[in-house]
Write an enzyme that holds these catalytic residues in place. Structure first.
Site, mmCIF file in Angstrom:
data_model
loop_
_atom_site.group_PDB
_atom_site.id
_atom_site.type_symbol
_atom_site.label_atom_id
_atom_site.label_comp_id
_atom_site.label_asym_id
_atom_site.label_seq_id
_atom_site.Cartn_x
_atom_site.Cartn_y
_atom_site.Cartn_z
ATOM 1 N N LEU A 141 0.692 -1.133 -0.144
ATOM 2 C CA LEU A 141 -0.492 0.343 0.307
ATOM 3 C C LEU A 141 1.256 0.939 0.294
ATOM 4 C CD1 LEU A 141 -2.226 -1.411 2.916
ATOM 5 C CD2 LEU A 141 -2.513 -1.663 0.285
ATOM 6 N N GLY A 142 1.042 2.159 -0.873
ATOM 7 C CA GLY A 142 1.655 3.469 -1.039
ATOM 8 C C GLY A 142 3.193 2.953 -1.810
ATOM 9 N N VAL A 188 9.216 4.809 0.041
ATOM 10 C CA VAL A 188 9.756 4.117 0.802
ATOM 11 C C VAL A 188 8.697 2.609 -0.241
ATOM 12 C CG1 VAL A 188 9.892 1.962 3.092
ATOM 13 C CG2 VAL A 188 9.862 4.757 3.019
ATOM 14 N N ARG A 246 -2.667 7.292 -7.847
ATOM 15 C CA ARG A 246 -2.427 7.924 -8.745
ATOM 16 C C ARG A 246 -2.291 6.866 -10.175
ATOM 17 N NH1 ARG A 246 -1.233 12.722 -6.631
ATOM 18 N NH2 ARG A 246 0.292 12.347 -7.151
ATOM 19 N N LYS A 280 4.856 6.007 11.679
ATOM 20 C CA LYS A 280 5.167 6.152 13.216
ATOM 21 C C LYS A 280 3.914 7.085 13.530
ATOM 22 C CE LYS A 280 7.812 9.262 11.089
ATOM 23 N NZ LYS A 280 9.056 8.533 9.405
ATOM 24 N N GLU A 296 9.092 -1.861 12.790
ATOM 25 C CA GLU A 296 10.559 -1.546 13.078
ATOM 26 C C GLU A 296 10.975 -0.011 12.017
ATOM 27 O OE1 GLU A 296 13.111 -2.825 14.715
ATOM 28 O OE2 GLU A 296 13.608 -0.926 14.019
ATOM 29 N N GLY A 338 17.195 17.649 -0.370
ATOM 30 C CA GLY A 338 16.190 16.645 -0.652
ATOM 31 C C GLY A 338 16.106 15.916 0.848
ATOM 32 N N LYS A 350 7.737 9.403 17.450
ATOM 33 C CA LYS A 350 8.743 8.012 17.597
ATOM 34 C C LYS A 350 9.220 7.762 19.185
ATOM 35 C CE LYS A 350 10.938 9.007 13.545
ATOM 36 N NZ LYS A 350 12.221 10.194 12.041
#
Ligand SMILES: NC(=O)c1ccc[n+]([C@@H]2O[C@H](COP(=O)([O-])OP(=O)(O)OC[C@H]3O[C@@H](n4cnc5c(N)ncnc54)[C@H](O)[C@@H]3O)[C@@H](O)[C@H]2O)c1
Ligand SMILES: N[C@@H](CCO)C(=O)O
Ligand code: NA
Length: 430
Positions: A12-13, A17, A49, A107, A131, A189, A207
């Site tokens: 998902l996504g 990452v 999208r 998180k 993790e 960045g 966190k």
């Protein structure tokens, strides 16, 4: 014996990452299968999208219907790397209802409503691993959840936000102001287009909540964490720290009280001596100290952000939950049995640094000292720098509560001899 039937993974996504997770799943497929005992197959990728070219991902796997993918009924593991509260929470709950274990890097969600997710995982007999949510690639949650499960953790102290560490490091090394250092972090960045979550300390506070929960076996949410970001840290503060052979770092501090009955979690900038190991954590790196009764001090250090490092932590979790699936077990669930009180920061004690601009005349020091004494704040060191009739007193206190220090500062501001008070900052690590 290697099982030939693959375990099916829904992603998902597919951002910074997610795209790295998909890449490593493909390039390391053979090793992952050998380590798990069965092949893992990317069975679907939910995106916001459709129609974009996603390198290395079969377009037939891509869908904008995440719920539809999760309700198919054949998904073994869901990797949630969308971020934010909704729809990530709804998707995770759907995934669990349909029997999938979940690996998440989220998180914000874990710190806001981890209890709901853990309860759903327990109800449906699936895993929830995260993790990557704290300190990116650095193995930290597994050590707390498993390796240190037989010890008693008293304190977790660290740098858990790469963006702010980069900014403060630049301010220290170049003398730049906050805005200039933030610009550089954005250009390179490190900082996102909207850097609020990082620079205001929300990311670190989430966190800290997760770390405190695991360390103290107590539910701690982001709302329980005292939070100050770095936007008020000035070049003068950093220079003042430098003159004391210290550096300014954004620290996350989770502590058990001396009597052991309560815990606190806080995130704020603090001066630490340049000789402290956390002072040498440069650029966007993270480092966390865990102090426990039997093990003593442990330090965890490494890249806390970035696509590939974060994907490393996600993949480690993926292997773990796949192994559990194959053996028909689950890993450790939520451990909140200790149920300790979570204290507000007003009761937490720290040392403080402050610069007082005062009139340089007899009796001033005594008047200032009397105000500290009145509020039971003990002074550790005072250094005076004279300037044409005025003077700056650089004061470091012994441990005091935030409430006592605030009352001291309020009263000092009312004194006719005090022109200005600046550089109020906590001092840690001595
Ligand atoms: N980037 C890092 O260094 C890092 C480190 C640790 C943890 N994380 C966490 O990992 C998660 C992902 O972060 P990221 O940096 O990859 O963010 P990102 O913005 O690059 O990726 C998120 C992706 O999710 C997509 N998305 C948004 N809504 C969606 C929906 N409803 N359905 C499907 N896709 C949707 C977005 O289009 C985007 O491509 C976050 O929880 C973040 O906190 C990131
Ligand atoms: N924005 C975060 C990403 C990792 O969680 C940081 O700068 O550390
Ligand atoms: Na980690």
């Amino acid at each position: 014996m290697m099982r030939t039937q693959p375990l099916k993974v829904a992603l998902l996504g597919c951002g910074v990452v997610g795209s790295e997770v998909a890449r490593i799943m493909t390039t390391h497929a053979t090793d992952l299968a050998a380590r798990i005992g069965a092949p893992v197959e990317l069975a679907g990728v939910a995106v916001r999208r459709a129609g974009r070219d996603r390198a290395g991902i079969d377009p037939a796997l891509v869908t904008t219907d995440a719920e539809g993918l999760l309700k198919r009924g054949d998904i073994d593991v869901v990797v949630e790397v969308i971020g934010g509260i909704e729809p990530a929470r709804a998707h995770i709950l759907t995934a669990m209802e349909h029997g999938a274990s979940v690996v998440s890097a989220n998180k914000a969600l874990l710190a806001e409503d981890g209890a709901t997710l853990h309860a759903a995982a327990a109800k449906h007999g699936v895993d929830l691993y995260y993790e990557a949510a704290v300190a990116g690639a650095i193995p930290l949650l597994r050590p707390l959840r498993e390796s240190l499960a037989g010890d008693k953790v008293n304190r977790v102290l660290g740098i858990v936000n790469g963006t702010t560490n980069f900014i403060l490091d630049r301010m220290d090394s170049t003398g730049a102001g906050f805005a200039e250092a933030l610009d550089e972090a954005t250009q390179l960045g490190y900082a996102e287009a909207d850097p609020t979550a990082d620079i205001e300390g929300f990311d670190a506070a989430a966190k800290a909540a997760i770390l405190a929960g695991l360390a103290f076996h107590t539910r701690v949410t982001a709302a329980d964490v005292y939070r100050e970001g770095i936007t008020e840290v000035t070049a003068a503060d950093v220079a003042s720290a430098k003159s004391m052979d210290s550096v300014v770092k954004l620290l996350a501090i989770c502590e058990r009280s001396a009597d052991g009955t309560s815990v606190s979690a806080r995130v704020h900038p603090a001066m630490i001596p340049r000789s402290h190991p956390l002072a040498s954590v440069r650029e966007a790196y993270n480092a966390v100290f865990v102090e426990s009764e039997a093990a003593g001090s442990l330090m965890f250090y490494g890249p806390g952000a970035g696509g590939a490092p974060t994907a490393s932590a996600v993949l480690g979790d993926l292997v773990a939950v796949c192994r559990n699936k194959l053996s028909g077990t689950t890993g450790p669930g939520e451990s909140a049995y200790a149920n300790l009180d979570v204290r507000p920061v007003g009761q937490a004690v720290t040392r403080y640094h402050l610069n007082l601009d005062v009139a340089d005349k007899p009796g001033v020091l005594a008047q200032v000292a009397a105000v500290f004494a009145k509020h039971d704040v003990s002074i550790d060191t005072v250094r005076q720098q004279g300037r044409d009739g005025d003077a700056t007193l650089v004061i470091v206190t012994h441990s005091a509560t935030d409430a006592a220090l605030s009352a001291t500062v309020d009263e000092l501001r009312g004194l006719e001899i005090v022109r200005d008070i600046a550089g109020i900052m906590r001092v840690e690590g001595e």
